[in-house]
Write a protein that holds these residues in place. Sequence first.
Motif, mmCIF file in Angstrom:
data_model
loop_
_atom_site.group_PDB
_atom_site.id
_atom_site.type_symbol
_atom_site.label_atom_id
_atom_site.label_comp_id
_atom_site.label_asym_id
_atom_site.label_seq_id
_atom_site.Cartn_x
_atom_site.Cartn_y
_atom_site.Cartn_z
ATOM 1 N N ILE A 84 26.687 36.464 22.772
ATOM 2 C CA ILE A 84 27.006 35.764 21.459
ATOM 3 C C ILE A 84 28.560 36.345 20.917
ATOM 4 O O ILE A 84 29.229 35.779 20.571
ATOM 5 C CB ILE A 84 25.877 35.732 20.443
ATOM 6 N N SER A 85 28.376 37.623 20.785
ATOM 7 C CA SER A 85 29.459 38.775 20.395
ATOM 8 C C SER A 85 30.711 38.389 20.950
ATOM 9 O O SER A 85 31.814 38.016 20.598
ATOM 10 C CB SER A 85 29.071 40.147 20.274
ATOM 11 N N PHE A 86 30.526 38.335 22.301
ATOM 12 C CA PHE A 86 31.619 38.178 23.303
ATOM 13 C C PHE A 86 32.232 36.730 23.104
ATOM 14 O O PHE A 86 33.575 36.602 22.956
ATOM 15 C CB PHE A 86 31.264 38.377 24.815
ATOM 16 N N LEU A 87 31.360 35.862 22.976
ATOM 17 C CA LEU A 87 31.970 34.335 22.828
ATOM 18 C C LEU A 87 32.756 34.252 21.538
ATOM 19 O O LEU A 87 33.711 33.413 21.574
ATOM 20 C CB LEU A 87 30.730 33.343 23.045
ATOM 21 N N PHE A 88 32.215 34.724 20.486
ATOM 22 C CA PHE A 88 32.800 34.711 19.182
ATOM 23 C C PHE A 88 34.251 35.635 19.308
ATOM 24 O O PHE A 88 35.298 34.847 18.842
ATOM 25 C CB PHE A 88 32.014 35.679 18.044
ATOM 26 N N ALA A 89 34.294 36.387 20.031
ATOM 27 C CA ALA A 89 35.534 37.349 20.201
ATOM 28 C C ALA A 89 36.471 36.480 21.036
ATOM 29 O O ALA A 89 37.836 36.516 20.777
ATOM 30 C CB ALA A 89 35.409 38.712 20.880
ATOM 31 N N PHE A 96 37.798 42.740 24.920
ATOM 32 C CA PHE A 96 37.309 43.863 25.914
ATOM 33 C C PHE A 96 36.554 44.675 24.845
ATOM 34 O O PHE A 96 35.645 45.231 25.337
ATOM 35 C CB PHE A 96 38.655 44.424 26.207
ATOM 36 N N ILE A 97 36.882 44.950 23.946
ATOM 37 C CA ILE A 97 36.308 46.016 22.773
ATOM 38 C C ILE A 97 34.808 45.436 22.754
ATOM 39 O O ILE A 97 34.108 46.350 22.734
ATOM 40 C CB ILE A 97 37.184 46.106 21.720
ATOM 41 N N VAL A 98 34.814 44.213 22.195
ATOM 42 C CA VAL A 98 33.198 43.558 22.113
ATOM 43 C C VAL A 98 32.484 43.651 23.352
ATOM 44 O O VAL A 98 31.107 43.840 23.104
ATOM 45 C CB VAL A 98 33.415 42.234 21.473
ATOM 46 N N ALA A 99 32.899 43.635 24.569
ATOM 47 C CA ALA A 99 32.096 43.674 25.555
ATOM 48 C C ALA A 99 31.774 45.025 25.928
ATOM 49 O O ALA A 99 30.409 45.180 26.326
ATOM 50 C CB ALA A 99 32.984 43.172 27.012
ATOM 51 N N TRP A 100 32.097 46.136 25.186
ATOM 52 C CA TRP A 100 32.074 47.367 25.579
ATOM 53 C C TRP A 100 31.156 47.767 24.223
ATOM 54 O O TRP A 100 30.002 48.456 24.327
ATOM 55 C CB TRP A 100 33.212 48.200 25.378
ATOM 56 N N MET A 101 31.537 47.171 22.998
ATOM 57 C CA MET A 101 30.765 47.431 21.747
ATOM 58 C C MET A 101 30.645 46.097 21.082
ATOM 59 O O MET A 101 31.417 45.682 20.425
ATOM 60 C CB MET A 101 31.797 48.452 20.673
ATOM 61 N N PRO A 102 29.599 45.830 21.154
ATOM 62 C CA PRO A 102 29.115 44.258 20.564
ATOM 63 C C PRO A 102 29.261 44.113 19.378
ATOM 64 O O PRO A 102 29.752 43.034 18.749
ATOM 65 C CB PRO A 102 27.741 43.988 21.320
ATOM 66 N N LEU A 103 28.955 44.819 18.402
ATOM 67 C CA LEU A 103 28.890 45.010 16.971
ATOM 68 C C LEU A 103 30.503 44.900 16.511
ATOM 69 O O LEU A 103 30.579 44.782 15.461
ATOM 70 C CB LEU A 103 28.316 45.913 16.359
ATOM 71 N N ALA A 104 31.502 45.328 17.494
ATOM 72 C CA ALA A 104 33.073 45.201 16.926
ATOM 73 C C ALA A 104 33.430 43.799 16.796
ATOM 74 O O ALA A 104 34.396 43.727 16.120
ATOM 75 C CB ALA A 104 33.750 45.817 18.109
ATOM 76 N N VAL A 105 32.405 42.808 17.045
ATOM 77 C CA VAL A 105 32.843 41.496 16.652
ATOM 78 C C VAL A 105 32.793 41.461 15.055
ATOM 79 O O VAL A 105 33.633 40.473 14.405
ATOM 80 C CB VAL A 105 31.912 40.539 17.172
ATOM 81 N N LEU A 106 32.232 42.264 14.398
ATOM 82 C CA LEU A 106 32.362 42.327 12.801
ATOM 83 C C LEU A 106 33.594 42.720 12.339
ATOM 84 O O LEU A 106 33.788 42.364 11.120
ATOM 85 C CB LEU A 106 31.296 43.153 12.432
#
Length: 471
Positions: free
Chosen positions: A265-270, A380-390
């Motif tokens: 979900i985080s990746f799709l948001f990003a 790319f960052i979110v794929a590594w750190m999902p909460l970076a989507v925030l």
Amino acid sequence: MAGGEVSSSELLFTASLFAGMLLIISPLIHNKFLNKEPADWHKPTLAIVDWAPFILAFTAWAIDFIAFMTLDFSHGRVVEILAADASILTRVNGALTGWLSLAIAFILGFGFYLGFVLTSLHKLSTFELSEMDQEDYSRLAHNLRRWGGWLWILMLYGLLPNDPFPLADGVSAGGIELGGMGSTLAMWLAMVMFGLMTGVGVLQLALFMERADRFHGSDYFPNIIGWLLTIPLASLLVILFLQGTSAEIDPLGMLLLDPVFGLRISFLFALSLIFLYGATGLRAHIISEQRLRVGSKRWKGLAASIGHHVIIVWVSTIFLVRQLPNVGNLTGAVWLGTLLVIPGFIAALLGMLLPVAGFDDRPRPELWGFRILQGLALPFIVAWMPLAVLTAPGILIGVSTAALIAPLNEDNPRVRPEFRRDAKRTVFAIDFVLLLLVISPPATIGLVLAFTFAAIASTLPLKMVKRVRPT
């Protein structure tokens, strides 16, 4: 995987990843061939490069599909999903079931559209590009190759699990209960169509970037596709909003922390942020640079834009982190929020060095590099750190409002007093509402409202610069 072995499908997807990398640098290969007398083998070779990501991924999927059809229990997915006496329809249903199959459907749709358009762009007339000559078409195709190759790598990296095609010992585990064949097939085809639509979105972004350099008809710039690609996530936000009003905890926060769906979900948001960014923030910058131009003392606009961007991203991320159910206090939120924003800021600061490498043909090239790498690096960052989507709400606001902040802080005679007044009020209002939502959020729907408001508010600077009359 059994004995450390790697399946043929996994090897093919790995090769497809490298094919995406080759696609990014393929404009250099095209230009080399174009600068000399083309041989008979040049055209088919270049076409193979354009189609290679899709061909390799399709072959990998076909091998997996055939394993289901033949009940090959040396494939881990077949062992897990099918029983030894599964019928043909059950085998088809099993092959198309699950997150991996849906992710592959999305990837195949995107890859097919990319290969098709790259090999037939010069023949298409549906884009109404009659004023573009052959050189313009070539530049557009090269932009599409760079965007498409980069997003191809991104999708493989973010959507596929670490061990997508495990090997097994040849014994069925008894199978699992599958849903209806009709719903499974409909969902799979829907993901293919979503992949095709994403390909259309990448073409629109490439067209947008190309025409921004060479033409000035801002009304012609594509915009709708960016919003169409956010419809699935907009629907998700509506569902989470309805759930949040009757829950005790924020449903989006729990979803982002979910060990199975949180990363995806985080990746799709990003990923959707790229298209929303192109439809709002990037478009606002280009129109602002056309109509307001660039004033003197450009460093003042650069400093104000980047300073505002850094502050709004950092502060909003800290308070969004604080809304997560597993973050107990402000000290922990500051620590985690700072960790989440640092990779994006590093990418953005590296983007400011692009003019040193020769990418200096844009107005405000340092700001262009800052904003483009900030947006492109996020998935790319979110794929590594999902909460970076925030960090996404702050990035959307920071990038879009910079289209107003930069000209306001330069010595620019084209910025009229009434525009200056309205622009300052707009930026202040956007910042105030966003900070209000993140610092004092409504119970259980704070995260949902923050993402929703950021998407809507990012359109306001665009509306303001479109009101400026061209000079």
